[in-house]
Design a protein around this motif. Structure first.
Motif, PDB file in Angstrom:
ATOM      1  N   TYR A  50      52.917 -11.272  38.074  1.00 25.85           N
ATOM      2  CA  TYR A  50      52.236 -12.495  37.640  1.00 25.85           C
ATOM      3  C   TYR A  50      53.076 -13.722  38.002  1.00 25.85           C
ATOM      4  N   ALA A  51      52.410 -14.780  38.451  1.00 26.03           N
ATOM      5  CA  ALA A  51      53.104 -16.033  38.765  1.00 26.03           C
ATOM      6  C   ALA A  51      52.940 -17.077  37.671  1.00 26.03           C
ATOM      7  N   SER A  52      51.997 -16.880  36.772  1.00 26.19           N
ATOM      8  CA  SER A  52      51.710 -17.889  35.756  1.00 26.19           C
ATOM      9  C   SER A  52      51.181 -17.224  34.507  1.00 26.19           C
ATOM     10  N   VAL A  53      51.143 -18.014  33.423  1.00 29.47           N
ATOM     11  CA  VAL A  53      50.717 -17.462  32.140  1.00 29.47           C
ATOM     12  C   VAL A  53      50.000 -18.531  31.324  1.00 29.47           C
ATOM     13  N   GLY A  54      48.976 -18.102  30.613  1.00 29.78           N
ATOM     14  CA  GLY A  54      48.338 -18.933  29.595  1.00 29.78           C
ATOM     15  C   GLY A  54      48.842 -18.476  28.241  1.00 29.78           C
ATOM     16  N   GLU A  55      49.706 -19.279  27.630  1.00 26.61           N
ATOM     17  CA  GLU A  55      50.302 -18.901  26.344  1.00 26.61           C
ATOM     18  C   GLU A  55      49.443 -19.453  25.213  1.00 26.61           C
TER      19      GLU A  55
ATOM     20  N   LEU B 256      63.243 -21.827  31.799  1.00 27.48           N
ATOM     21  CA  LEU B 256      64.306 -20.884  32.123  1.00 27.48           C
ATOM     22  C   LEU B 256      63.847 -19.848  33.144  1.00 27.48           C
ATOM     23  N   THR B 257      62.645 -19.357  32.993  1.00 32.81           N
ATOM     24  CA  THR B 257      62.163 -18.279  33.854  1.00 32.81           C
ATOM     25  C   THR B 257      61.519 -18.771  35.139  1.00 32.81           C
ATOM     26  N   GLY B 258      61.010 -19.991  35.148  1.00 29.23           N
ATOM     27  CA  GLY B 258      60.337 -20.524  36.326  1.00 29.23           C
ATOM     28  C   GLY B 258      58.875 -20.173  36.430  1.00 29.23           C
ATOM     29  N   ILE B 259      58.314 -19.534  35.421  1.00 32.26           N
ATOM     30  CA  ILE B 259      56.901 -19.164  35.472  1.00 32.26           C
ATOM     31  C   ILE B 259      56.031 -20.415  35.372  1.00 32.26           C
ATOM     32  N   GLY B 260      54.852 -20.351  35.954  1.00 31.40           N
ATOM     33  CA  GLY B 260      53.894 -21.439  35.830  1.00 31.40           C
ATOM     34  C   GLY B 260      53.204 -21.362  34.476  1.00 31.40           C
ATOM     35  N   LEU B 261      53.401 -22.364  33.640  1.00 30.91           N
ATOM     36  CA  LEU B 261      52.911 -22.317  32.261  1.00 30.91           C
ATOM     37  C   LEU B 261      51.669 -23.177  32.075  1.00 30.91           C
ATOM     38  N   THR B 262      50.622 -22.571  31.518  1.00 33.96           N
ATOM     39  CA  THR B 262      49.525 -23.323  30.904  1.00 33.96           C
ATOM     40  C   THR B 262      49.649 -23.085  29.412  1.00 33.96           C
TER      41      THR B 262
ATOM     42  N   LEU C  88      48.296 -23.897  45.568  1.00 31.04           N
ATOM     43  CA  LEU C  88      49.612 -23.634  45.003  1.00 31.04           C
ATOM     44  C   LEU C  88      50.200 -22.360  45.603  1.00 31.04           C
ATOM     45  N   ALA C  89      51.496 -22.380  45.823  1.00 31.33           N
ATOM     46  CA  ALA C  89      52.171 -21.213  46.383  1.00 31.33           C
ATOM     47  C   ALA C  89      52.507 -20.232  45.274  1.00 31.33           C
ATOM     48  N   ASP C  90      51.464 -19.673  44.660  1.00 34.23           N
ATOM     49  CA  ASP C  90      51.591 -18.581  43.697  1.00 34.23           C
ATOM     50  C   ASP C  90      51.414 -17.291  44.487  1.00 34.23           C
ATOM     51  N   LEU C  91      52.520 -16.623  44.766  1.00 36.71           N
ATOM     52  CA  LEU C  91      52.524 -15.526  45.724  1.00 36.71           C
ATOM     53  C   LEU C  91      53.277 -14.328  45.171  1.00 36.71           C
TER      54      LEU C  91
ATOM     55  N   SER D 127      56.266 -18.807  41.945  1.00 31.59           N
ATOM     56  CA  SER D 127      55.366 -19.610  41.110  1.00 31.59           C
ATOM     57  C   SER D 127      55.419 -21.037  41.628  1.00 31.59           C
ATOM     58  N   ALA D 128      54.324 -21.488  42.247  1.00 30.74           N
ATOM     59  CA  ALA D 128      54.307 -22.806  42.881  1.00 30.74           C
ATOM     60  C   ALA D 128      55.545 -22.994  43.760  1.00 30.74           C
ATOM     61  N   GLY D 129      55.858 -21.962  44.512  1.00 26.51           N
ATOM     62  CA  GLY D 129      56.963 -22.021  45.449  1.00 26.51           C
ATOM     63  C   GLY D 129      58.326 -21.693  44.877  1.00 26.51           C
ATOM     64  N   ARG D 130      58.430 -21.565  43.563  1.00 26.86           N
ATOM     65  CA  ARG D 130      59.716 -21.223  42.944  1.00 26.86           C
ATOM     66  C   ARG D 130      59.875 -19.705  42.953  1.00 26.86           C
TER      67      ARG D 130
END
Length: 452
Positions: A110-115, A144-150, A381-384, A420-423
């Protein structure tokens, strides 16, 4: 720059692909290239999924609720245990747990999360001096983790359908609409310190934990952005809402609110055929959490009718009892097979079930999280995520079978790299900060267990 031997682009499969990433987005996609000295070289690159529904703190209680008590265990008995567990969580615990959970998500692909964040206050319900203290802790974990956060602060005002008072175990969740709006503003301030791809939405918890007036007031305060809401997860919930509002939950929501592409309805497990079709036609994302829904005994989603009506879906890890991207997707399909006594159910007409599940969840998750991605194309977005197609579970498969193999035959250990967005947070299968984050999690759990 990323060089992939194979890539699943928006236009289909391609070989020897160079992706140029700038400012978190894909600036260029070049086929039939040779790797350059500065490139990160991977085997196969795919659009990474967004995990559209998470309660990160619940990861810390995984495995603690699998002992059968006298009588019939259910979602509601699980919920009582969860309430007692939350009474001991400190801000430090919340941050350490969230960071470890986000790390696990990234290592799973996963590159991102909806918390979906409803733990707001101190034990007993008194707000922290900073009303947004725990939202800030979630933002710190994402940083800290670099994840894409919503980030999705939750409006939770009542203890059940009919505006019943909050129970003692729900005191840490409760807010009036006015105080909730203050909380959202503070969360926006915290998330503004993160990279630009991170954002804040809102999450009216459910129809049973709000009221029609409060729901409308919360929606009126937002002009844009993701809106997530639990709905129709359990038969008792459906019965209670029908008795109170005169309609089933999905039926009532579609008739009384302007549900659209910004919305994500979580679970929606118990729907009639007409509710299923109307929900699909609304453009909303169905937020499916198959592992948690199986663990809690929720029941299977009405998948075939929803897909046939053009419905959009994504997946989430919800209670985080198990964090596995591949397990969520295969459990979604297997739940349909068990119910229908059939095979290859989650596909319209003929085609690859694995591709339907993976690509559908990639696009639906991106829509639900407001990330504008879900495929590999210029401007997105570079979510790869990179996987190793030479892994034993995948090595015998043709390119057009690879997503079937990933969904049904592989484990998450085929994931090698995640951006996550290139990170780039995951390299060679490990999060770059795994050791420090895991040590902090172990320390937090030792402290938490001592307080129980």
């Amino acid at each position: 720059m990323i060089f992939a031997k194979h890539a699943k682009l928006s236009t289909g499969w391609a070989s020897d692909v160079r992706l140029i990433v700038a400012d978190g987005r894909i600036a260029s996609v070049e086929k039939n290239q040779k790797p350059q000295a500065e490139d990160v070289i991977v085997d196969t690159v795919l659009p990474a999924l967004g995990n559209l529904h998470s309660h990160s703190f619940q990861r810390a209680m995984a495995g603690m609720t699998e002992y059968r008590m006298a009588g019939k265990d259910s979602f509601w008995t699980w919920r009582d245990l969860m309430y007692r567990f939350t009474a001991n969580l400190t801000p430090e615990h919340v941050e350490a747990i969230a960071a470890f959970v986000f790390l696990e998500m990234q290592e799973a692909g996963y590159a991102s999360v909806g918390e979906f964040h409803y733990l707001h206050h101190q034990p007993g319900g008194t707000p922290y001096d900073d009303l947004g203290e725990l939202s800030s802790r979630i933002a710190a974990a994402a940083d800290l983790t670099g994840i894409g956060l919503t980030h999705l602060p939750v409006l939770y005002t009542y203890g059940g359908a009919g505006q019943s008072p909050l129970e003692a175990g729900q005191a840490r969740f409760g807010n009036s609409v006015d105080r909730f709006n203050e909380l959202v503003a503070l969360a926006e301030g915290a998330v503004a310190q993160l990279p630009d791809d991170c954002r804040v939405g809102i999450a009216p918890h459910s129809l049973r934990a709000t009221s029609p007036d409060d729901l409308m007031a919360a929606l009126a305060a937002r002009t844009s952005g993701p809106i997530h809401l639990h709905i129709a997860e359990q038969p008792k919930e459906v019965e209670d809402i029908h008795a109170w509002l005169g309609a089933r939950p999905v039926e009532w929501l579609l008739a009384n609110t302007a549900v659209n592409e910004d919305w994500c309805l979580i679970h929606a497990t118990h729907m009639t055929e007409i509710e299923t079709v109307n929900m699909a036609k609304s453009g909303v994302v169905a937020g499916l959490c198959p592992v948690t829904e199986a663990n809690l005994g929720d029941g299977p989603f009405n998948g075939p009718a929803y897909l046939n009506a053009g419905g959009v879906f994504g997946v989430g890890s919800d209670s985080n009892v198990l964090i596995s991207l591949t397990e969520e997707l295969r459990t979604l399909e297997y739940s349909q097979r068990l119910r229908d006594i059939a095979r290859n159910v989650m596909v319209v007409g003929e085609g690859s079930v694995g591709d339907t599940l993976y690509s559908g969840a990639a696009k639906g998750g991106a829509q639900a999280l407001g990330r504008g991605t879900g495929e590999i194309s210029v401007g997105g977005l570079a979510d790869l995520v990179a996987i190793n197609s030479a892994a034993p579970s995948l090595c015998a498969l043709r390119q057009d079978q690879l997503l079937d193999g990933l969904v049904f035959a592989a484990k998450d250990d085929v994931v090698t790299d995640v951006w996550s967005a290139g990170r780039q947070a995951v390299q060679s299968g490990r999060h770059v900060k795994r050791d420090a984050i895991t040590a902090a999690y172990r320390s937090a759990m030792k402290s938490l267990m001592a307080s129980l």
